[in-house]
Motif scaffolding. Sequence first.
Motif, PDB file in Angstrom:
ATOM      1  N   ALA A 184      41.270 -63.571  45.959  1.00 30.11           N
ATOM      2  CA  ALA A 184      40.321 -63.261  47.026  1.00 30.11           C
ATOM      3  C   ALA A 184      39.914 -64.511  47.795  1.00 30.11           C
ATOM      4  CB  ALA A 184      39.086 -62.587  46.425  1.00 30.11           C
ATOM      5  N   LEU A 185      39.662 -65.607  47.086  1.00 24.84           N
ATOM      6  CA  LEU A 185      39.221 -66.831  47.755  1.00 24.84           C
ATOM      7  C   LEU A 185      40.295 -67.400  48.675  1.00 24.84           C
ATOM      8  CD1 LEU A 185      37.376 -68.580  44.780  1.00 24.84           C
ATOM      9  CD2 LEU A 185      36.329 -67.532  46.789  1.00 24.84           C
ATOM     10  N   TRP A 195      42.796 -63.109  55.910  1.00 23.22           N
ATOM     11  CA  TRP A 195      42.531 -61.715  56.277  1.00 23.22           C
ATOM     12  C   TRP A 195      41.127 -61.504  56.822  1.00 23.22           C
ATOM     13  CZ3 TRP A 195      44.785 -59.225  51.181  1.00 23.22           C
ATOM     14  CH2 TRP A 195      46.184 -59.360  51.200  1.00 23.22           C
ATOM     15  N   GLY A 196      40.214 -62.427  56.543  1.00 27.37           N
ATOM     16  CA  GLY A 196      38.820 -62.253  56.917  1.00 27.37           C
ATOM     17  C   GLY A 196      38.003 -61.722  55.756  1.00 27.37           C
ATOM     18  N   TRP A 197      36.769 -62.190  55.664  1.00 28.32           N
ATOM     19  CA  TRP A 197      35.913 -61.768  54.556  1.00 28.32           C
ATOM     20  C   TRP A 197      35.548 -60.288  54.650  1.00 28.32           C
ATOM     21  CZ3 TRP A 197      35.072 -64.631  50.356  1.00 28.32           C
ATOM     22  CH2 TRP A 197      35.312 -65.995  50.426  1.00 28.32           C
ATOM     23  N   GLN A 198      35.659 -59.694  55.832  1.00 28.37           N
ATOM     24  CA  GLN A 198      35.316 -58.286  55.974  1.00 28.37           C
ATOM     25  C   GLN A 198      36.460 -57.354  55.586  1.00 28.37           C
ATOM     26  OE1 GLN A 198      35.043 -60.542  58.487  1.00 28.37           O
ATOM     27  NE2 GLN A 198      32.823 -60.905  58.364  1.00 28.37           N
ATOM     28  N   ALA A 207      38.746 -71.996  45.413  1.00 29.74           N
ATOM     29  CA  ALA A 207      37.426 -71.983  46.040  1.00 29.74           C
ATOM     30  C   ALA A 207      37.367 -72.953  47.212  1.00 29.74           C
ATOM     31  CB  ALA A 207      36.358 -72.332  45.007  1.00 29.74           C
ATOM     32  N   ALA A 208      37.987 -74.112  47.057  1.00 27.78           N
ATOM     33  CA  ALA A 208      38.010 -75.072  48.164  1.00 27.78           C
ATOM     34  C   ALA A 208      38.838 -74.549  49.332  1.00 27.78           C
ATOM     35  CB  ALA A 208      38.558 -76.416  47.678  1.00 27.78           C
ATOM     36  N   PRO A 211      36.382 -73.138  55.596  1.00 27.81           N
ATOM     37  CA  PRO A 211      37.052 -73.373  56.879  1.00 27.81           C
ATOM     38  C   PRO A 211      37.810 -74.702  56.859  1.00 27.81           C
ATOM     39  CG  PRO A 211      34.765 -72.697  57.192  1.00 27.81           C
ATOM     40  CD  PRO A 211      34.939 -72.969  55.724  1.00 27.81           C
ATOM     41  N   TYR A 212      38.881 -74.761  57.581  1.00 29.09           N
ATOM     42  CA  TYR A 212      39.706 -75.964  57.750  1.00 29.09           C
ATOM     43  C   TYR A 212      40.583 -76.286  56.534  1.00 29.09           C
ATOM     44  CZ  TYR A 212      35.285 -76.455  60.308  1.00 29.09           C
ATOM     45  OH  TYR A 212      34.141 -76.216  61.011  1.00 29.09           O
ATOM     46  N   THR A 213      40.536 -75.502  55.453  1.00 28.77           N
ATOM     47  CA  THR A 213      41.390 -75.787  54.296  1.00 28.77           C
ATOM     48  C   THR A 213      42.338 -74.639  53.991  1.00 28.77           C
ATOM     49  OG1 THR A 213      39.760 -74.893  52.749  1.00 28.77           O
ATOM     50  CG2 THR A 213      39.622 -77.234  53.231  1.00 28.77           C
ATOM     51  N   SER A 214      42.392 -73.634  54.819  1.00 27.79           N
ATOM     52  CA  SER A 214      43.243 -72.481  54.561  1.00 27.79           C
ATOM     53  C   SER A 214      44.701 -72.898  54.487  1.00 27.79           C
ATOM     54  CB  SER A 214      43.061 -71.440  55.673  1.00 27.79           C
ATOM     55  OG  SER A 214      44.041 -70.436  55.585  1.00 27.79           O
ATOM     56  N   ALA A 215      45.474 -72.112  53.745  1.00 20.49           N
ATOM     57  CA  ALA A 215      46.898 -72.404  53.611  1.00 20.49           C
ATOM     58  C   ALA A 215      47.615 -72.339  54.948  1.00 20.49           C
ATOM     59  CB  ALA A 215      47.533 -71.416  52.627  1.00 20.49           C
TER      60      ALA A 215
END
Length: 752
Positions: free
Chosen positions: A231-232, A238-241, A421-422, A426-430
């Motif tokens: 999920a993290l 996908w967005g938290w929603q 978690a990291a 923002p700015y750390t997404s794959a």
Amino acid sequence: MTGTTTPYGAGAAPAPGSGTAVSPRVIGLVLALVAALYVVAPAMNTAVAPLVHTDLGVSAEDNAVAQIAGACLAIGVLVATGRAGDLKGRRATLSAALTALCLGSLVLALSFDPATYVLGRILVAAALAAVFVSCLAFMTTVSMPGRIRRIMGGWLAAMSVGFVLAVNLAPHAAVLTGWRVTAALMAVAAGAALVLVRRLLPESRALAREALPDPVRTVSRVLCAVALAGALQLAPLWGWQDHRVGALLAAAALACAVARMRGLRRTSERRRAEQVPGAVWTGALVAGLALGFTQVVLTMAVPALVTSVGFPAATAALVLSSFGLGGAAACLLIRYRAVSPLAGASLGLPLAALGLALLHALVDHASHALAGGFAVVTLIGFGTMLAAAPQMARFLAAVPRPHLGVNAALLPSAILVGTAAAQALPYTSALGPMPLPAEARELLWVGTIVVAAAALALGRPVVALAVAAASVLQYVMVDADTSQPMSVIVALGVGAAAGAVAWSRREQTERLTRTRETATALQCAVLHPIPPRLGDLRLAGLYRPATAGTAIGGDFLEALDTPYGTRILIGDVRGKGLQAVQTVTDLLGCFRSQAHETEDLGEVAAALDRQVRRAALARGDEELFATALLLQHSQELHAVNCGHLAPLEVGPGHARELDVPAVLPLGLGLLDAAGAVRPHRLALGPGATLLTHTDGLSEARNSTGEFYPVADRLSAVGRHTPDELVRHLDDDVRDWTHHLTDDIAVVALGRR
């Protein structure tokens, strides 16, 4: 528990098929080299990503799939491989994991489209997880609990050095050889590691045949970690929603609730003994989460900040690799100096938090970006590992050996969840590009808060709160004005905060030193040191209280030169705390008086019995008693045993109990009623040493609950003088158990 394994602490084990002994150092070196693959592979994947994109068309989305699926699968593989090692043996499981790594690397090298490459990445990630947990469990299996701190310090230092080499060399290797050759080299390295394992490491057979203490709880924890990590990592994509992210978070919460409910259930004494204490488990979990989180934040922020002031990517990699140098220094410190988990967290995590906050000011300008960034990132690595390594070592020392593999999976799993978690920030997404300098600064602030929160959980709250307050103040100042003068002011402010923390630590150290000096003086006043020689005897004594810093407990020992020969007393008072210390003081005072004035040793024992009865009557404690062994040597050696453990005769190649008839313990009022107690004559063999001890030694338990086998451990000792035996016991019992639960008193004697 059935099956056999290499007994930890028993020395070297025979190499398979050779009949020769394998040094523990060789075993540790091989395991460190093999586990280093776990550190090298991620750096290689990052380095070859542009080349693979050009040749195969592997997109950022494909890499994200490989990364997320590989991390989630790795958590399950960690636990499954650990359990397989418990059931099938460590070497067999490690060999299978290396074989899988070799095959997965070959799939990568022979990939012909993005789908095949992604499949190879996932297989390699799972195989690396299996290799790492197998090495970790193997290293712990062949080590006694008391030695795990030293071994873990050296092992993690080797991992940190591997990180430094991988970060700096991987990009150059990828450019020189190409991505296919790089993957093939990983397969060759896995094959070479397999040969080393098969030829040099001893076979570790099945350790456990019984079921896990609570399999439902274990499965729930695994599902929670997998769902949470998924999920993290998927939330930024996908967005938290998104309902799928919500479903994963709900599944993680449900699994966590099930595990918690299972943990609160009333369990039997045996089940409780098979479980790791909650505080130890939580400490290792928080340390792993903080380590994984900090690594990702630095990996994303440092290159962005260093390159923004004009330095090339190679320089950014050099600055980032200094995290490993600091970690190696901390691990070596832990290897050679005992650092408690509380002390490590109280000092290390504030240092890491201050370093993250200070990194903003020092990487503002090209004139000092390189030197300042290198120094501060080294400080962050030092502080992070200073906090994490003692927590990990304490956890591994406390894990019951039959279920070591399953529990050892917690450490890498926690690091993976911290990494996930990291990556939810923002700015750390794959899928995200390298963050901009302003975004990198935001990451560092978040990292500072997380590390300060970990310090609040693991260390001293007052230190953590002071660091958090200093970091918040710096954030406000930097946000208001980012000019060079303000940066200097911020740096000075953070330095002042660090000085305040150092001053606080110095004050605590001085108070601790005064407390220790007081405890030492009290011990010397009550428990006189055993002299090395009395009469015709050579003597040696040892006293270890179960509670650190107390100096005195319920055990007692004394040796005196009297007109009737050398007289020795050793014993154990029922109970703990101040009342036990008072009884010990009364008994030793009575013995020191009666030993010089009473000729018959039995009458001395009767006087001690009356003293305990008087103390019991004065305190209203009808259950007060003490076991004791009295020895006397003039021309011959005689003993009176008042409910105490029988002494041991230690000679060349043997250690056996001597038959000394026992009467009831002191304080039960039967020594006078039964008439004079006749001392029993003891006959020692030529060159033998007599060793007496309290039950704190024989009842010292390892993490599996096994008692310390005093006679067996002494039989294998080639040294037999009293001083050598006592020093050996002192070292060996602390290696056997990571936590003393009772005081230990030992007296050894032999003829001069």
